[in-house]
Each structure stands twice: as structure tokens, then as C-alpha cells.
Design a protein around this motif. Structure first.
Motif, mmCIF file in Angstrom:
data_model
loop_
_atom_site.group_PDB
_atom_site.id
_atom_site.type_symbol
_atom_site.label_atom_id
_atom_site.label_comp_id
_atom_site.label_asym_id
_atom_site.label_seq_id
_atom_site.Cartn_x
_atom_site.Cartn_y
_atom_site.Cartn_z
ATOM 1 N N LEU A 33 -23.001 -3.384 -2.330
ATOM 2 C CA LEU A 33 -22.199 -3.127 -3.519
ATOM 3 C C LEU A 33 -21.589 -4.433 -4.007
ATOM 4 O O LEU A 33 -21.101 -5.248 -3.216
ATOM 5 C CB LEU A 33 -21.084 -2.123 -3.211
ATOM 6 N N ARG A 34 -21.614 -4.628 -5.294
ATOM 7 C CA ARG A 34 -20.951 -5.775 -5.886
ATOM 8 C C ARG A 34 -19.439 -5.538 -5.909
ATOM 9 O O ARG A 34 -18.978 -4.409 -5.756
ATOM 10 C CB ARG A 34 -21.486 -6.010 -7.297
ATOM 11 N N PRO A 35 -18.632 -6.600 -6.104
ATOM 12 C CA PRO A 35 -17.168 -6.397 -6.113
ATOM 13 C C PRO A 35 -16.717 -5.366 -7.132
ATOM 14 O O PRO A 35 -15.823 -4.563 -6.852
ATOM 15 C CB PRO A 35 -16.639 -7.801 -6.427
ATOM 16 N N ALA A 36 -17.324 -5.363 -8.315
ATOM 17 C CA ALA A 36 -16.929 -4.378 -9.322
ATOM 18 C C ALA A 36 -17.252 -2.961 -8.860
ATOM 19 O O ALA A 36 -16.475 -2.027 -9.084
ATOM 20 C CB ALA A 36 -17.638 -4.681 -10.648
ATOM 21 N N SER A 37 -18.378 -2.789 -8.169
ATOM 22 C CA SER A 37 -18.733 -1.460 -7.669
ATOM 23 C C SER A 37 -17.787 -1.013 -6.567
ATOM 24 O O SER A 37 -17.437 0.162 -6.478
ATOM 25 C CB SER A 37 -20.175 -1.466 -7.167
ATOM 26 N N LEU B 59 -15.537 2.369 -6.762
ATOM 27 C CA LEU B 59 -15.626 3.398 -5.731
ATOM 28 C C LEU B 59 -14.261 3.647 -5.085
ATOM 29 O O LEU B 59 -13.871 4.791 -4.825
ATOM 30 C CB LEU B 59 -16.654 2.988 -4.676
ATOM 31 N N GLY B 60 -13.507 2.580 -4.835
ATOM 32 C CA GLY B 60 -12.180 2.746 -4.246
ATOM 33 C C GLY B 60 -11.224 3.498 -5.154
ATOM 34 O O GLY B 60 -10.482 4.385 -4.709
ATOM 35 N N TRP B 61 -11.235 3.158 -6.458
ATOM 36 C CA TRP B 61 -10.356 3.873 -7.398
ATOM 37 C C TRP B 61 -10.747 5.339 -7.510
ATOM 38 O O TRP B 61 -9.889 6.218 -7.652
ATOM 39 C CB TRP B 61 -10.401 3.207 -8.768
ATOM 40 N N ALA B 62 -12.032 5.627 -7.463
ATOM 41 C CA ALA B 62 -12.469 7.023 -7.540
ATOM 42 C C ALA B 62 -11.986 7.819 -6.325
ATOM 43 O O ALA B 62 -11.481 8.943 -6.462
ATOM 44 C CB ALA B 62 -13.994 7.088 -7.648
ATOM 45 N N LEU B 63 -12.099 7.254 -5.128
ATOM 46 C CA LEU B 63 -11.627 7.955 -3.931
ATOM 47 C C LEU B 63 -10.111 8.121 -3.951
ATOM 48 O O LEU B 63 -9.579 9.175 -3.560
ATOM 49 C CB LEU B 63 -12.061 7.185 -2.683
ATOM 50 N N LEU B 64 -9.378 7.093 -4.409
ATOM 51 C CA LEU B 64 -7.924 7.201 -4.480
ATOM 52 C C LEU B 64 -7.496 8.265 -5.483
ATOM 53 O O LEU B 64 -6.552 9.037 -5.227
ATOM 54 C CB LEU B 64 -7.331 5.836 -4.860
ATOM 55 N N THR B 65 -8.188 8.347 -6.619
ATOM 56 C CA THR B 65 -7.860 9.374 -7.608
ATOM 57 C C THR B 65 -8.098 10.770 -7.062
ATOM 58 O O THR B 65 -7.295 11.695 -7.265
ATOM 59 C CB THR B 65 -8.692 9.151 -8.877
ATOM 60 N N MET B 66 -9.193 10.971 -6.345
ATOM 61 C CA MET B 66 -9.465 12.273 -5.741
ATOM 62 C C MET B 66 -8.389 12.643 -4.718
ATOM 63 O O MET B 66 -7.945 13.799 -4.658
ATOM 64 C CB MET B 66 -10.848 12.268 -5.088
ATOM 65 N N ALA B 67 -7.938 11.672 -3.907
ATOM 66 C CA ALA B 67 -6.898 11.968 -2.922
ATOM 67 C C ALA B 67 -5.580 12.338 -3.599
ATOM 68 O O ALA B 67 -4.884 13.268 -3.159
ATOM 69 C CB ALA B 67 -6.709 10.753 -2.006
ATOM 70 N N LEU B 68 -5.218 11.649 -4.692
ATOM 71 C CA LEU B 68 -3.988 11.983 -5.401
ATOM 72 C C LEU B 68 -4.061 13.374 -6.031
ATOM 73 O O LEU B 68 -3.077 14.128 -6.022
ATOM 74 C CB LEU B 68 -3.713 10.924 -6.469
ATOM 75 N N ILE B 69 -5.195 13.726 -6.582
ATOM 76 C CA ILE B 69 -5.343 15.061 -7.178
ATOM 77 C C ILE B 69 -5.221 16.149 -6.116
ATOM 78 O O ILE B 69 -4.566 17.185 -6.327
ATOM 79 C CB ILE B 69 -6.688 15.152 -7.918
ATOM 80 N N MET B 70 -5.815 15.940 -4.951
ATOM 81 C CA MET B 70 -5.709 16.934 -3.881
ATOM 82 C C MET B 70 -4.264 17.059 -3.382
ATOM 83 O O MET B 70 -3.770 18.169 -3.139
ATOM 84 C CB MET B 70 -6.640 16.544 -2.729
ATOM 85 N N ALA B 71 -3.546 15.927 -3.243
ATOM 86 C CA ALA B 71 -2.150 15.999 -2.810
ATOM 87 C C ALA B 71 -1.281 16.715 -3.840
ATOM 88 O O ALA B 71 -0.408 17.517 -3.495
ATOM 89 C CB ALA B 71 -1.626 14.586 -2.547
#
Length: 282
Positions: free
Chosen positions: A185-189, A193-205
């Protein structure tokens, strides 16, 4: 009269002969939703051309090597004769021009070939020439499948020849397993990916917190069990009812229903129970 000491007139840029313009490389069109994201080891970047036989794509592998990918359509890939013409056209190319291709025995997949080599675009004419040559070779392969460059033999009579699969112009079937996921994965990818996982965790909380606030004061689904008193009695609550206005009579009391618990409601007096059998009296 000009002497040897006189300076020569400078040549103006307008007096120079005009250079022929460089060949323009057509820009690739964006990929459509039905286009495969990857074939083999090459990631497709855009469409360069298409006809009833197949598509031309600009592609690049994970090492940064550019190529032109020619891929059959859904209709031409189902025709055995068209597949043979594709294979024969690829075999006619120079050996160094074929970078990769899939196996012709894959009857359920569309045939494709990666054509090159193409050096990185450094603005030189050599890079442009290599890309144009690869595009022309890809066009020749698709034209061989479509047979649109075969010279006419004899006089033309009757309707024009037309393949039965020309209307099926969707890209052919491609292998979707293993999934086309990059090995590195390139740095932008990584950030995406990290922002997507963090957003999913915040929505679940947030969903868990909202559910707790909504149901923390909710009534229990089942009533609490009836606990008998030490004297084995159950308390019966009498709720008085008031008659409606204009009616006469004393207010009546309506006993509330007593839950069935299996415990006798007769208070104990301490005397032995009366035998039910008459013979026990003597």
C-alpha cells in the motif's frame, strides 16, 4: 559594402524552419464500472479504444512498468473461432513485445494480452513512439478478431457480413479470485484505510451509546416474581372505583386479580387440619 569587420546579422527565430509537431498521444478515458480493475499482474488505468472485438487499456504493474492491454469482449470471447484468431494474432507479434497473457485454455475467461515494452513518459519522442507502437499492435490484434481488414474478394453482393456477437460489447469475464488487492500500500492508501477503520469504530461506539440511553429506563419484559410473606399469605390490593357523575349508590370496590402462585391464601390458625375422611374422627 560589407567588410570583414562587419558583424553578421543574427538569425531570428521566425526565420528558422518550422519543426514538425510531435505526435499527440490520445488521453485514456476513465474506466467504466463493468471494466475489470486488474488483469493478471497489471492494474488498468483507463480506456484507450474499443470495438466489437475487444478493448484497449492503459495499464501498469506493481513495479511501475507500463503496458497496453488488449482484452476480448463478452461476445467475442464466447466464439471459439474468434478466440483462435486472437491467439494467432498474438503469436505473430515479436517475442519481446508480449509482456504477459492468460492461458488460451481458460474457456470461461476472456483472453487478454499485455503489449510493451513502454518506457516511462519522460517527454522524449522514444517514449511516445513505444506507446504508439504498442497501441497499433493492440489494434491489429482486435482487428484480426473482428476481420475488418480482410480485403474484399470479388464483387460485393447481398447484405454485409456481420458477426452474431457484435452486440455483446461488454468486457469479457475476468478472474475475480484472488481479489485484486495490492501487495504494497502506498502512504495515501494507508491513510485512507486507517481513516475508514477509525470511522467505522466511531459509528459502532455511537450506536452502542445511543442504544444504552434509549433502553436504560425501559420497563422489564417480564413482571417481578411474587414473594410470599412469612405467614404464607398473599396480599390482595382492593382498588376503590368511583361511580360516574349523576349515578346513585355507594362506590364499589373491585378486587385486583391475584396472581396464581400455588400458595394457599387461607391464613394459618395454628389448629390441625380437619380430616376429610369420616373414619378419621374415631
Amino acid at each position: 559594402m560589407m567588410t570583414a569587420t562587419d558583424s553578421k546579422p543574427e538569425v531570428q527565430p521566425a526565420d528558422l524552419p518550422e519543426q514538425p509537431p510531435a505526435l499527440d498521444i490520445p488521453a485514456a478515458l476513465p474506466l467504466e464500472p463493468e471494466d475489470p480493475p486488474r488483469v493478471g499482474e497489471f492494474w488498468l488505468r483507463g480506456r484507450l479504444g474499443a470495438n466489437a472485438a475487444g478493448y484497449l487499456y492503459a495499464a501498469r504493474d506493481e513495479t511501475g512498468r507500463d503496458a497496453i492491454v488488449a482484452m476480448m469482449t463478452e461476445g467475442s470471447a464466447d466464439d471459439a473461432a474468434a478466440r483462435d484468431r486472437f491467439v494467432y494474432a498474438v503469436d505473430d507479434l515479436p517475442e519481446e513485445a508480449v509482456l504477459a497473457h492468460n492461458d488460451s485454455d481458460d474457456g470461461d475467461l476472456a483472453l487478454w494480452v499485455a503489449i510493451g515494452p513502454i518506457r516511462s513518459d519522460d517527454g522524449s519522442s522514444a517514449a511516445s513512439d513505444e506507446r504508439l507502437i504498442a497501441e497499433r499492435r493492440g489494434e491489429d490484434i482486435l482487428s484480426a478478431v473482428l476481420m475488418d481488414r480482410i480485403p474484399q474478394v470479388g464483387a460485393r453482393r447481398g447484405p454485409d457480413f456481420r458477426h452474431y456477437w457484435e452486440n455483446r460489447r461488454r468486457p469479457g469475464l475476468f478472474r475475480i479470485w484472488p481479489l485484486p488487492w495490492p501487495n504494497a500500500l502506498r502512504p495515501a492508501s494507508r491513510w485512507a484505510l486507517g481513516w475508514a477503520l477509525l470511522t467505522m469504530a466511531l459509528i459502532m461506539a455511537l450506536a452502542v451509546v445511543l442504544a444504552w440511553y434509549l433502553f436504560r429506563n425501559a420497563a422489564p419484559l417480564e413482571p417481578e416474581p411474587v414473594i410470599p410473606s412469612p405467614s404464607n399469605t398473599v396480599t390482595v390490593t382492593i382498588t376503590p372505583t368511583t361511580p360516574p357523575p349523576g349515578s346513585t349508590g355507594t362506590p364499589t370496590t373491585t378486587p385486583s386479580p391475584v396472581p396464581t402462585t400455588g400458595i394457599p391464601t387461607t391464613p394459618g390458625t395454628g389448629s390441625p387440619p380437619t380430616p376429610s375422611n369420616p373414619g378419621d374422627k374415631f
